[in-house]
Design a protein around this motif. Structure first.
Motif, PDB file in Angstrom:
ATOM      1  N   LYS A 180       0.672  -1.293   0.083  1.00  0.00           N
ATOM      2  CA  LYS A 180      -0.053   0.364   0.687  1.00  0.00           C
ATOM      3  C   LYS A 180       0.991   1.114   0.546  1.00  0.00           C
ATOM      4  O   LYS A 180       0.729   2.399  -0.485  1.00  0.00           O
ATOM      5  N   GLU A 181       2.309   1.624   0.517  1.00  0.00           N
ATOM      6  CA  GLU A 181       2.763   2.321   0.787  1.00  0.00           C
ATOM      7  C   GLU A 181       3.652   2.974  -0.625  1.00  0.00           C
ATOM      8  O   GLU A 181       3.584   3.772  -0.922  1.00  0.00           O
ATOM      9  N   ASP A 182       3.813   1.835  -0.761  1.00  0.00           N
ATOM     10  CA  ASP A 182       4.411   1.894  -2.363  1.00  0.00           C
ATOM     11  C   ASP A 182       3.231   2.259  -3.686  1.00  0.00           C
ATOM     12  O   ASP A 182       3.875   3.557  -3.995  1.00  0.00           O
ATOM     13  N   LYS A 183       2.293   1.826  -3.404  1.00  0.00           N
ATOM     14  CA  LYS A 183       0.835   2.241  -4.295  1.00  0.00           C
ATOM     15  C   LYS A 183       0.521   3.862  -4.297  1.00  0.00           C
ATOM     16  O   LYS A 183       0.878   4.650  -5.291  1.00  0.00           O
ATOM     17  N   GLN A 184       0.883   4.239  -2.926  1.00  0.00           N
ATOM     18  CA  GLN A 184       0.365   5.256  -2.860  1.00  0.00           C
ATOM     19  C   GLN A 184       1.865   6.550  -3.014  1.00  0.00           C
ATOM     20  O   GLN A 184       1.100   7.227  -3.246  1.00  0.00           O
ATOM     21  N   ARG A 185       2.798   5.640  -3.256  1.00  0.00           N
ATOM     22  CA  ARG A 185       3.951   7.210  -3.365  1.00  0.00           C
ATOM     23  C   ARG A 185       3.670   7.471  -5.453  1.00  0.00           C
ATOM     24  O   ARG A 185       3.338   8.354  -5.465  1.00  0.00           O
ATOM     25  N   ILE A 186       3.401   5.600  -5.630  1.00  0.00           N
ATOM     26  CA  ILE A 186       3.128   5.905  -6.860  1.00  0.00           C
ATOM     27  C   ILE A 186       2.113   6.009  -7.634  1.00  0.00           C
ATOM     28  O   ILE A 186       2.215   8.325  -7.974  1.00  0.00           O
ATOM     29  N   LYS A 187       0.925   7.009  -6.678  1.00  0.00           N
ATOM     30  CA  LYS A 187      -0.252   7.573  -7.268  1.00  0.00           C
ATOM     31  C   LYS A 187       0.000   9.242  -6.787  1.00  0.00           C
ATOM     32  O   LYS A 187      -0.490   9.762  -7.626  1.00  0.00           O
ATOM     33  N   ASP A 188       1.056   8.997  -6.051  1.00  0.00           N
ATOM     34  CA  ASP A 188       1.305  10.845  -5.273  1.00  0.00           C
ATOM     35  C   ASP A 188       1.991  11.243  -6.435  1.00  0.00           C
ATOM     36  O   ASP A 188       1.879  12.229  -7.175  1.00  0.00           O
ATOM     37  N   VAL A 189       3.285  10.936  -6.975  1.00  0.00           N
ATOM     38  CA  VAL A 189       3.935  10.892  -8.042  1.00  0.00           C
ATOM     39  C   VAL A 189       3.583  11.300  -9.431  1.00  0.00           C
ATOM     40  O   VAL A 189       3.178  12.289 -10.262  1.00  0.00           O
ATOM     41  N   LEU A 190       2.510  10.445  -9.575  1.00  0.00           N
ATOM     42  CA  LEU A 190       1.161  10.547 -11.127  1.00  0.00           C
ATOM     43  C   LEU A 190       0.226  10.841 -10.910  1.00  0.00           C
ATOM     44  O   LEU A 190      -0.239  11.465 -12.299  1.00  0.00           O
ATOM     45  N   THR A 191      -0.088  11.825  -9.759  1.00  0.00           N
ATOM     46  CA  THR A 191      -1.123  12.559  -9.058  1.00  0.00           C
ATOM     47  C   THR A 191      -0.394  13.621 -10.563  1.00  0.00           C
ATOM     48  O   THR A 191      -1.125  15.081 -10.531  1.00  0.00           O
ATOM     49  N   GLY A 192       0.644  14.298  -9.509  1.00  0.00           N
ATOM     50  CA  GLY A 192       1.392  15.841  -9.453  1.00  0.00           C
ATOM     51  C   GLY A 192       1.949  15.777 -11.803  1.00  0.00           C
ATOM     52  O   GLY A 192       1.768  16.643 -12.124  1.00  0.00           O
ATOM     53  N   LEU A 193       2.115  14.400 -11.962  1.00  0.00           N
ATOM     54  CA  LEU A 193       2.567  14.595 -13.435  1.00  0.00           C
ATOM     55  C   LEU A 193       1.222  14.768 -14.334  1.00  0.00           C
ATOM     56  O   LEU A 193       0.926  15.669 -14.759  1.00  0.00           O
ATOM     57  N   PHE A 194       0.479  14.376 -13.725  1.00  0.00           N
ATOM     58  CA  PHE A 194      -1.371  14.526 -14.776  1.00  0.00           C
ATOM     59  C   PHE A 194      -1.749  15.560 -14.380  1.00  0.00           C
ATOM     60  O   PHE A 194      -1.898  16.183 -15.850  1.00  0.00           O
ATOM     61  N   TRP A 195      -1.440  16.583 -13.538  1.00  0.00           N
ATOM     62  CA  TRP A 195      -1.937  17.348 -13.816  1.00  0.00           C
ATOM     63  C   TRP A 195      -1.364  18.594 -13.797  1.00  0.00           C
ATOM     64  O   TRP A 195      -1.465  19.505 -14.989  1.00  0.00           O
ATOM     65  N   GLU A 196      -0.180  18.278 -13.644  1.00  0.00           N
ATOM     66  CA  GLU A 196       1.153  19.545 -14.359  1.00  0.00           C
ATOM     67  C   GLU A 196       1.044  19.452 -16.497  1.00  0.00           C
ATOM     68  O   GLU A 196       1.275  20.049 -17.038  1.00  0.00           O
TER      69      GLU A 196
END
Length: 146
Positions: free
Chosen positions: A112-128
Motif C-alpha cells: 500500500k505504501e509503494d502504491k501511494q507513492r506512485i499515486k502521489d507521483v502520478l497525481t503531480g504528473l497528471f495535473w502538470e
C-alpha cells in the motif's frame, strides 16, 4: 491494512451467507482472487473491483471504499487538485486511478505504501500535463495531426 480489509471482507461475505464461489460469480472475478484478498495475500483491491464486490454483496460501495482506505486517500488527493481543473479533468484522473490492474514491480505486487507513492507521483504528473495542454494549444494541435 491488507489483512484488516481481508478479514472485514470475509466476515461481510459470511454475514451475507455467501460462499467464495457465489461472491466470485456475482462479482465477475475469480474465487482465488477473493480468497487472496480475504487472506491478505493480494492486498486491497482497486476501486473498480470493490464496486463489483459491493454490487454482488448488495452493500454500499462507499462502505467498502472507506474500509479499504480509499476515501481518506481521495480526500487528500482532492486537496491537491488544481483550481483550474474542470469536471472532465477530474473524471479523467479518477478513471485513470480506478484502473483495475494490480500494480507490480519486477513481478512482485506492490504494498500500500509503494502504491501511494506512485499515486502521489502520478497525481503531480497528471495535473502538470493537463495544465501544459491547456496553456499550449499548439501542443494539442500538434498531437492531433500525428
Amino acid at each position: 491494512m491488507e489483512q484488516d480489509f481481508g478479514l472485514f471482507l470475509k466476515r461481510l461475505r459470511e454475514s451475507k451467507s455467501l460462499t467464495l464461489s457465489q461472491l466470485a460469480s456475482g462479482a465477475g472475478i475469480s474465487g482465488s482472487q477473493i480468497s487472496r484478498i480475504e487472506n491478505g495475500l493480494r492486498g486491497v483491491p482497486k476501486p473498480a473491483t470493490l464496486r463489483k464486490i459491493a454490487e454482488a454483496m448488495d452493500v454500499p460501495y462507499e462502505e467498502l471504499m472507506e474500509r479499504a482506505g480509499y476515501l481518506r486517500d481521495e480526500e487528500q488527493m482532492a486537496e491537491s487538485i488544481p483550481e483550474w481543473a474542470t469536471g472532465k479533468d477530474k473524471r479523467d484522473f479518477k478513471r485513470m486511478l480506478e484502473d483495475d490492474g494490480e500494480l507490480m514491480f519486477d513481478g512482485i505486487p506492490l504494498n500500500k505504501e509503494d502504491k501511494q507513492r506512485i499515486k502521489d507521483v502520478l497525481t503531480g504528473l497528471f495535473w502538470e500535463a493537463k495544465q501544459m495542454n491547456k496553456r499550449n494549444p499548439a501542443y494539442k494541435k500538434g498531437k492531433s495531426e500525428h
